[in-house]
Design an enzyme around this catalytic site. Structure first.
Site, PDB file in Angstrom:
ATOM      1  CG  ASP A   1       6.509  18.899 -10.293  1.00  0.00           C
ATOM      2  OD1 ASP A   1       6.644  18.041 -10.691  1.00  0.00           O
ATOM      3  OD2 ASP A   1       8.031  19.334 -11.072  1.00  0.00           O
TER       4      ASP A   1
ATOM      5  CB  THR B   1      10.918  15.868 -32.337  1.00  0.00           C
ATOM      6  OG1 THR B   1       9.858  16.334 -31.207  1.00  0.00           O
ATOM      7  CG2 THR B   1      11.047  14.247 -32.753  1.00  0.00           C
TER       8      THR B   1
ATOM      9  NE  ARG C   1      10.139  20.856 -24.187  1.00  0.00           N
ATOM     10  CZ  ARG C   1      10.396  21.638 -24.710  1.00  0.00           C
ATOM     11  NH1 ARG C   1      11.294  22.217 -25.502  1.00  0.00           N
ATOM     12  NH2 ARG C   1       9.968  23.626 -24.577  1.00  0.00           N
TER      13      ARG C   1
ATOM     14  CG  ASP D   1       6.902  21.918 -12.829  1.00  0.00           C
ATOM     15  OD1 ASP D   1       5.884  21.548 -12.595  1.00  0.00           O
ATOM     16  OD2 ASP D   1       7.924  21.529 -13.820  1.00  0.00           O
TER      17      ASP D   1
HETATM   18  N1  URA Z   1       5.408  25.973 -16.452  1.00  0.00           N
HETATM   19  C1  URA Z   1       5.343  25.978 -15.303  1.00  0.00           C
HETATM   20  O1  URA Z   1       4.581  25.235 -14.489  1.00  0.00           O
HETATM   21  N2  URA Z   1       6.393  26.550 -14.358  1.00  0.00           N
HETATM   22  C2  URA Z   1       7.042  27.679 -15.608  1.00  0.00           C
HETATM   23  O2  URA Z   1       7.607  28.669 -15.417  1.00  0.00           O
HETATM   24  C3  URA Z   1       6.961  27.117 -16.670  1.00  0.00           C
HETATM   25  C4  URA Z   1       5.819  26.840 -17.093  1.00  0.00           C
END
Ligand code: URA
Length: 208
Positions: free
Chosen positions: A201, A107, A103, A198
């Site tokens: 991560d 923007t 992203r 995430d």
């Molecule tokens: N990407 C992720 O890793 N987890 C989410 O909940 C949304 C996007």
């Protein structure tokens, strides 16, 4: 667009392990690889098979085979990498492609910053992306892939949000979408809830 939720006890059991915040990166990578492998029979169910001649140690015969070389797995970096290992276990001779999208901080629109694809013309393209959140990334990826004129476009997710599915449905009606779960929705930070957190991560930078 065809949306299919893969309702299978072992697959859902594995998703529960993935959701658990106490599942560490090494086990998480294994679960993501395994769940992808477990999904493959569903995704490949209506793929045409041809008959090939094979010699067993005892005699020669004609047996069924999927056209592995017609399949291209397209992995959305980075979380898709863990799925690719599982997908390639089921179809080792499939080709693989890679897209990286992120992203733009100003923007807030997704943009493609890395692309490495084999020829997709006439191929069955299966996009691997564990988390379908807003749908912006997948939609841009599909736009990119469609330029190469694949015969079929399929995506496989572990968790999808209703918002993401709706967005992709609007933009790419021809997509065949498979997911293990459709969760409640997105929170204010764009995470799927209850979700898994995430995924990138948790898979690759735990403890940093
Ligand atoms: N990407 C992720 O890793 N987890 C989410 O909940 C949304 C996007």
């Amino acid at each position: 667009m065809k949306v299919r939720v893969l309702d299978d006890p072992l697959i859902r059991h594995t998703l529960t392990k993935i959701r658990d915040k106490n599942t560490k990166a090494d086990r998480l990578r294994e679960y993501v690889e395994n769940i992808t492998l477990m999904c493959m029979p569903y995704v490949l169910k209506d793929f045409p098979v041809r008959r090939v001649r094979v010699e067993t140690p005892l005699e020669e015969g004609e047996f069924e085979a999927i056209e592995e070389e017609r399949i291209v797995f397209v992995c959305l970096l980075r979380a898709g990498l863990a799925m690719l290992r599982g997908a390639l276990k089921s179809v080792p001779m499939a080709h693989s492609g890679f897209l990286a999208i992120r992203r733009d901080e100003e923007t807030l629109r997704p943009f493609l910053y890395y692309k490495r694809l084999p020829s997709l013309r006439g191929k069955w393209v299966l996009v691997l992306d564990p988390m379908l959140a807003t749908g912006g990334t997948l939609s841009l990826a599909l736009e990119e892939l469609k330029r190469e004129e694949p015969e079929r476009l399929i995506s496989l997710h572990i968790v999808a949000s209703p918002e993401g599915i709706e967005r992709v449905l609007r933009d790419h009606g021809e997509l065949e979408l498979y997911t293990v779960s459709i969760d409640r929705g997105l929170n204010e930070r764009g995470y799927i809830v209850p979700g898994v957190g995430d995924m990138g991560d948790r898979l690759f930078t735990e403890g940093l």
